[in-house]
Design an enzyme around this catalytic site. Structure first.
Site, short mmCIF file in Angstrom:
data_model
loop_
_atom_site.label_atom_id
_atom_site.label_comp_id
_atom_site.label_asym_id
_atom_site.label_seq_id
_atom_site.Cartn_x
_atom_site.Cartn_y
_atom_site.Cartn_z
N TRP A 1 6.23 -9.11 7.23
CA TRP A 1 5.82 -9.78 5.99
C TRP A 1 5.49 -8.77 4.91
O TRP A 1 5.81 -8.98 3.73
CB TRP A 1 4.59 -10.66 6.25
CG TRP A 1 4.03 -11.26 4.99
CD1 TRP A 1 4.49 -12.35 4.32
CD2 TRP A 1 2.94 -10.75 4.20
NE1 TRP A 1 3.74 -12.57 3.19
CE2 TRP A 1 2.79 -11.60 3.09
CE3 TRP A 1 2.08 -9.66 4.34
CZ2 TRP A 1 1.80 -11.41 2.12
CZ3 TRP A 1 1.09 -9.46 3.38
CH2 TRP A 1 0.97 -10.33 2.29
N HIS A 2 4.89 -7.65 5.29
CA HIS A 2 4.50 -6.65 4.29
C HIS A 2 5.70 -5.97 3.65
O HIS A 2 5.59 -5.48 2.51
CB HIS A 2 3.59 -5.60 4.92
CG HIS A 2 2.17 -6.02 5.07
ND1 HIS A 2 1.72 -6.79 6.12
CD2 HIS A 2 1.09 -5.81 4.28
CE1 HIS A 2 0.42 -7.02 5.99
NE2 HIS A 2 0.02 -6.45 4.88
N GLY A 3 6.81 -5.93 4.34
CA GLY A 3 7.97 -5.29 3.74
C GLY A 3 9.19 -5.37 4.64
O GLY A 3 9.07 -5.35 5.87
#
Length: 466
Positions: free
Chosen positions: A322-324
């Site tokens: 989700w963060h990247g």
């Protein structure tokens, strides 16, 4: 438009005056917030605003179908969640998965060429996707009725939260939108304290640390000693905390001034004595969202010890992704998952919090260094960059240190960090003793002082990229 810019500050002052001039008309206030939120999104790209509105219409349709369909509500929920996930995956992960899939096809000697499409990630898509998921699930659980369309649109687009959170739950935030009684400014002294702290954290301290420690050390780690490289890791751990918690302070203060409460997102995470406790203190709205919508639906800890560890790792890998859209973020999430699994095993065989009960400071020290190690994969653009840094960290013992004073200062800050816990409450108390007429003057003075000492340029909000 940066929320720390002078332009935004002036616009917000005008918005604030108009907003409270219509205090007796909450619906008008909602319309004003909705228009303002869409204008802010459109300031990045008009297409982003169109995408947000289209997404809002689609999710609202599914919410109506969930609420009105007695026999097929679960099917409509699955369809709605699928639409939300597909939308997020298309915009955020298409390039990542296209590259990985193309590599696999090439490895299998399959002459299939996937199309290369440049897709810009709409601002805030991760956060309004999470908001919409909580809304659909709340409708299915009958925790709240279907909201009016424009109230729901404001829930997804509320400008203090859409850029980088925190993540709101529909059952707690939508009732704040649909009020019939006039709103009030909430905790004005705390709001001013949060605004002041945010400017100091992001604009001054975070900027100075990034410019003087992080950028030069990470740019060429092979030239620096092991001690300096530790300073680089420590510095980034401090900067990302100052940056993200500073952003949260800023938008929480703005929301309070508009009569809204946002969820607590930070609780001094570097006081954590283990990785599990770290996630109870860091980005709390995300960790609770992952717990409630990923970890528990996977089975949580209800299906045996081994299955629990699989669920933990799955949840943390998804958190990293989700963060990247990159392998570094997946490794970062995997490291946190591994840390929690090792902790669970130690708890099982040695007793819960075995180290913490014997020496809290050692437990904090171990946790701090492990978290700093994981931040390396978060910061570096590519895996080779992270491996180069680790190689230098393990081999550059004999190189002369340039940052020994900084290293010692960070050690002192680490020991004194628990004393900082009461600073926000103390500042709020001091501001409450001052005549409200002087508050704007004090705020402007602190802002000027911060800009004077801060490095040039407008700082970015790191989590706005996610």
């Amino acid at each position: 438009m940066s929320y720390l810019s002078i332009e935004f500050g002036l616009i917000f002052v005008v918005l604030f005056a108009i907003y409270w001039a219509f205090r007796l008309l909450p619906k008008f206030q909602n319309n004003l917030l909705l228009i303002s939120s869409y204008l802010i999104v459109a300031s990045y790209s008009v297409q982003f605003a169109v995408i947000l509105f289209s997404y809002t219409c689609v999710i609202y349709f599914f919410s109506i179908m969930i609420a009105t369909s007695k026999q097929h509500a679960k099917i409509w929920l699955v369809l709605g969640l699928s639409a939300a996930i597909i939308n997020l995956a298309l915009f955020k992960y298409f390039d990542f998965f296209r590259y990985e899939l193309q590599s696999l096809l090439n490895y299998l000697n399959l002459s299939i060429l996937l199309p290369a499409i440049t897709i810009f990630i709409p601002i805030g898509i991760s956060f309004y996707t999470f908001h919409s998921v909580s809304y659909l699930v709340s409708i299915k659980k009958k925790e709240l009725p279907v909201a009016k369309f424009w109230d729901f649109a404001l829930f997804l687009s509320f400008f203090p939260c859409i850029i980088a959170g925190p993540i709101n739950r529909a059952k707690t935030f939508i009732p704040q939108i649909v009020v019939s009684q006039p709103r009030e400014i909430l905790e004005p002294f705390r709001a001013f304290t949060l605004l002041i702290l945010s400017v100091i954290k992001v604009y001054c301290l975070g900027g100075l640390i990034s410019e003087n420690w992080i950028t030069p050390i990470f740019s060429n780690p092979l030239e620096y000693s092991t001690l300096d490289l530790l300073v680089g890791l420590y510095g980034y751990a401090i900067q990302i905390y100052l940056n993200f918690s500073g952003y949260t302070d800023l938008v929480t203060g703005i929301a309070l001034l508009l009569g809204f409460r946002l969820p607590i997102n930070f609780n001094f995470p570097y006081l954590a004595c283990n990785v599990r406790e770290f996630w109870e203190r860091w980005h709390i709205s995300l960790s609770h969202w992952i717990r409630d919508y990923i970890y528990i639906p996977l089975g949580g800890n209800r299906r045996g010890f081994i299955r629990t560890q699989i669920n933990v790792m799955s949840a943390m890998l998804l958190s990293g992704l989700w963060h990247g859209a990159g392998i570094n973020f997946v490794i970062w999430g995997g490291c946190h998952g591994l840390g929690i699994i090792v902790l669970n095993i130690l708890d099982c065989y040695m007793g819960r919090s075995w180290i913490t009960q014997r020496s809290p400071i050692i437990a904090r020290l171990i946790t701090w260094h492990y978290i700093c190690f994981t931040w390396l994969f978060f910061y570096c653009v590519s895996l080779p960059d992270a491996l180069d840094y680790l190689t230098a960290l393990g081999h550059n013992f004999l190189i002369e240190s340039h940052y020994i004073e900084v290293f010692l200062s960070i050690c002192v800050i680490f020991l004194l960090y628990p004393l900082f816990k009461n600073i926000p409450d103390w500042c709020s108390l001091q501001l409450s003793k001052i005549n409200r007429i002087y508050l704007p003057i004090i705020f402007i003075f602190i802002l000027w002082l911060t800009i004077y000492f801060a490095p040039s340029g407008m700082p970015n909000f790191i989590y706005a990229n996610f």
